[in-house]
Write a protein that holds these residues in place. Structure first.
Motif, PDB file in Angstrom:
ATOM      1  N   GLY A  19       5.248   0.935  -3.420  1.00 50.53           N
ATOM      2  CA  GLY A  19       5.951  -0.338  -3.285  1.00 50.53           C
ATOM      3  C   GLY A  19       6.987  -0.302  -2.178  1.00 50.53           C
ATOM      4  O   GLY A  19       7.129  -1.268  -1.408  1.00 50.53           O
ATOM      5  N   GLY A  20       7.723   0.794  -2.068  1.00 51.03           N
ATOM      6  CA  GLY A  20       8.702   0.923  -0.990  1.00 51.03           C
ATOM      7  C   GLY A  20       8.055   0.965   0.371  1.00 51.03           C
ATOM      8  O   GLY A  20       8.544   0.351   1.338  1.00 51.03           O
ATOM      9  N   TRP A  21       6.939   1.699   0.498  1.00 53.91           N
ATOM     10  CA  TRP A  21       6.217   1.736   1.772  1.00 53.91           C
ATOM     11  C   TRP A  21       5.730   0.351   2.186  1.00 53.91           C
ATOM     12  O   TRP A  21       5.841  -0.032   3.351  1.00 53.91           O
ATOM     13  CB  TRP A  21       5.026   2.686   1.656  1.00 53.91           C
ATOM     14  CG  TRP A  21       5.386   4.130   1.727  1.00 53.91           C
ATOM     15  CD1 TRP A  21       6.601   4.658   2.099  1.00 53.91           C
ATOM     16  CD2 TRP A  21       4.530   5.237   1.438  1.00 53.91           C
ATOM     17  NE1 TRP A  21       6.557   6.026   2.046  1.00 53.91           N
ATOM     18  CE2 TRP A  21       5.296   6.420   1.645  1.00 53.91           C
ATOM     19  CE3 TRP A  21       3.214   5.353   1.014  1.00 53.91           C
ATOM     20  CZ2 TRP A  21       4.772   7.688   1.450  1.00 53.91           C
ATOM     21  CZ3 TRP A  21       2.684   6.627   0.815  1.00 53.91           C
ATOM     22  CH2 TRP A  21       3.452   7.774   1.030  1.00 53.91           C
ATOM     23  N   VAL A  22       5.197  -0.386   1.236  1.00 56.57           N
ATOM     24  CA  VAL A  22       4.697  -1.736   1.536  1.00 56.57           C
ATOM     25  C   VAL A  22       5.834  -2.638   2.003  1.00 56.57           C
ATOM     26  O   VAL A  22       5.692  -3.394   2.981  1.00 56.57           O
ATOM     27  CB  VAL A  22       4.000  -2.332   0.294  1.00 56.57           C
ATOM     28  CG1 VAL A  22       3.687  -3.804   0.515  1.00 56.57           C
ATOM     29  CG2 VAL A  22       2.719  -1.566  -0.014  1.00 56.57           C
ATOM     30  N   ALA A  23       6.979  -2.567   1.324  1.00 53.35           N
ATOM     31  CA  ALA A  23       8.115  -3.405   1.703  1.00 53.35           C
ATOM     32  C   ALA A  23       8.596  -3.081   3.118  1.00 53.35           C
ATOM     33  O   ALA A  23       8.851  -3.989   3.927  1.00 53.35           O
ATOM     34  CB  ALA A  23       9.253  -3.213   0.702  1.00 53.35           C
ATOM     35  N   MET A  24       8.718  -1.795   3.440  1.00 53.78           N
ATOM     36  CA  MET A  24       9.166  -1.405   4.781  1.00 53.78           C
ATOM     37  C   MET A  24       8.140  -1.779   5.840  1.00 53.78           C
ATOM     38  O   MET A  24       8.508  -2.244   6.930  1.00 53.78           O
ATOM     39  CB  MET A  24       9.459   0.095   4.807  1.00 53.78           C
ATOM     40  CG  MET A  24      10.707   0.499   4.046  1.00 53.78           C
ATOM     41  SD  MET A  24      11.170   2.242   4.290  1.00 53.78           S
ATOM     42  CE  MET A  24       9.802   3.065   3.444  1.00 53.78           C
ATOM     43  N   ALA A  25       6.868  -1.600   5.521  1.00 50.36           N
ATOM     44  CA  ALA A  25       5.825  -1.910   6.500  1.00 50.36           C
ATOM     45  C   ALA A  25       5.759  -3.405   6.803  1.00 50.36           C
ATOM     46  O   ALA A  25       5.632  -3.811   7.971  1.00 50.36           O
ATOM     47  CB  ALA A  25       4.468  -1.415   5.986  1.00 50.36           C
ATOM     48  N   ILE A  26       5.845  -4.221   5.770  1.00 58.07           N
ATOM     49  CA  ILE A  26       5.794  -5.675   5.980  1.00 58.07           C
ATOM     50  C   ILE A  26       7.003  -6.136   6.789  1.00 58.07           C
ATOM     51  O   ILE A  26       6.878  -6.934   7.732  1.00 58.07           O
ATOM     52  CB  ILE A  26       5.732  -6.404   4.631  1.00 58.07           C
ATOM     53  CG1 ILE A  26       4.377  -6.144   3.954  1.00 58.07           C
ATOM     54  CG2 ILE A  26       5.960  -7.894   4.808  1.00 58.07           C
ATOM     55  CD1 ILE A  26       4.267  -6.734   2.566  1.00 58.07           C
ATOM     56  N   THR A  27       8.179  -5.642   6.445  1.00 58.97           N
ATOM     57  CA  THR A  27       9.386  -6.037   7.171  1.00 58.97           C
ATOM     58  C   THR A  27       9.315  -5.595   8.628  1.00 58.97           C
ATOM     59  O   THR A  27       9.657  -6.358   9.540  1.00 58.97           O
ATOM     60  CB  THR A  27      10.633  -5.435   6.507  1.00 58.97           C
ATOM     61  OG1 THR A  27      10.648  -5.763   5.128  1.00 58.97           O
ATOM     62  CG2 THR A  27      11.901  -5.966   7.149  1.00 58.97           C
ATOM     63  N   PHE A  28       8.893  -4.363   8.840  1.00 57.75           N
ATOM     64  CA  PHE A  28       8.773  -3.836  10.207  1.00 57.75           C
ATOM     65  C   PHE A  28       7.758  -4.642  11.014  1.00 57.75           C
ATOM     66  O   PHE A  28       8.029  -5.052  12.155  1.00 57.75           O
ATOM     67  CB  PHE A  28       8.356  -2.364  10.136  1.00 57.75           C
ATOM     68  CG  PHE A  28       8.353  -1.668  11.470  1.00 57.75           C
ATOM     69  CD1 PHE A  28       9.485  -1.031  11.940  1.00 57.75           C
ATOM     70  CD2 PHE A  28       7.197  -1.644  12.249  1.00 57.75           C
ATOM     71  CE1 PHE A  28       9.476  -0.386  13.166  1.00 57.75           C
ATOM     72  CE2 PHE A  28       7.178  -1.006  13.478  1.00 57.75           C
ATOM     73  CZ  PHE A  28       8.320  -0.371  13.943  1.00 57.75           C
ATOM     74  N   GLY A  29       6.588  -4.890  10.419  1.00 56.82           N
ATOM     75  CA  GLY A  29       5.537  -5.591  11.144  1.00 56.82           C
ATOM     76  C   GLY A  29       5.883  -7.040  11.467  1.00 56.82           C
ATOM     77  O   GLY A  29       5.693  -7.492  12.609  1.00 56.82           O
ATOM     78  N   LEU A  30       6.394  -7.772  10.501  1.00 56.06           N
ATOM     79  CA  LEU A  30       6.731  -9.181  10.735  1.00 56.06           C
ATOM     80  C   LEU A  30       7.883  -9.327  11.720  1.00 56.06           C
ATOM     81  O   LEU A  30       7.877 -10.228  12.573  1.00 56.06           O
ATOM     82  CB  LEU A  30       7.074  -9.860   9.414  1.00 56.06           C
ATOM     83  CG  LEU A  30       5.912 -10.083   8.441  1.00 56.06           C
ATOM     84  CD1 LEU A  30       6.404 -10.745   7.160  1.00 56.06           C
ATOM     85  CD2 LEU A  30       4.821 -10.936   9.088  1.00 56.06           C
TER      86      LEU A  30
END
Length: 228
Positions: free
Chosen positions: A208-219
């Motif tokens: 869940g933490g990886w997904v949150a960081m990845a989405i924030t970074f990508g967007l």
């Protein structure tokens, strides 16, 4: 005839023994359940609050780091996220617990009126029980302080990880590594204290933490590259 009497005698005494064993087992299980369920209040305010601070602050820092490689911008963003998140957690917890307190106090007043109208021999006993319940009422200030402190502890992990690294790629890698380790620890700790499967909880929190960081970074990178 003698054998029939013996078998009846055995049946007569074996059933109560099994009932006693089953009742004892149920009492032990019920006691364990009650003990662990009482931990839900401070678990939510401590472990889960720290996990929220960790993920939200790390995601903010990663988002800003996607468009600005300056260490100062990344640290300032993380610090602003720490302060804003801690205040938000404290106020939200204060309002929530205060609402719960109002409900319980109102119920106690209704029960007190009912006791005064009905009366009876158990009036003194019920009054003593009410006094004990007053001592166990939730404390909004204490809950707010615990939430703010827990959030701040979690938010400090990515801040400390990025504070002394000038190289951008190394800094991002260290932040991701430190946050990942902390996510595993928080997930394992929350599951262990609540007697839940630790490995499954740790993996769930980590992903869940990886997904949150990845989405924030990508967007953020997508929006930043578009020139907005």
């Amino acid at each position: 005839m003698a054998s029939n009497q013996t078998s009846l005698h055995d049946v007569k005494f074996s059933i109560p023994i099994q009932d006693v064993e089953q009742q004892t087992t149920l009492e032990i299980e019920e006691k364990d359940f009650i003990d662990y369920s009482k931990r839900s209040q401070w678990l939510r305010a401590a472990v889960l609050g720290a996990n929220d601070g960790l993920i939200s602050t790390a995601s903010l820092m990663m988002g800003v780091g996607a468009v600005k490689q300056d260490i100062k911008a990344m640290i300032l963003t993380g610090f602003a996220g720490l302060v804003a998140g801690a205040c938000s957690m404290a106020i939200g917890e204060f309002v929530s617990v205060y609402s719960q307190l109002d409900i319980e106090v109102a119920q106690m007043k209704r029960d007190k009126k009912r006791i005064a109208v009905v009366g009876g021999g158990g009036e003194r006993k019920e009054e003593e029980e009410r006094e004990g319940e007053k001592e166990s009422l939730p404390n909004p200030v204490q809950a707010a302080a615990a939430s703010a402190l827990a959030f701040s502890v979690g938010a400090m992990v990515p801040l400390l990880a990025a504070s002394f690294i000038r190289e951008y790629k190394v800094r991002v890698g260290v932040v991701v590594g430190a946050v990942s380790l902390a996510l595993v620890v928080f997930g394992w700790l929350g599951a262990t204290l609540g007697k839940a499967p630790a490995a499954r909880a740790a993996i769930r929190v980590l992903v869940g933490g990886w997904v949150a960081m990845a989405i924030t970074f990508g967007l953020t990178m997508l929006i930043g590259s578009s020139g907005l």
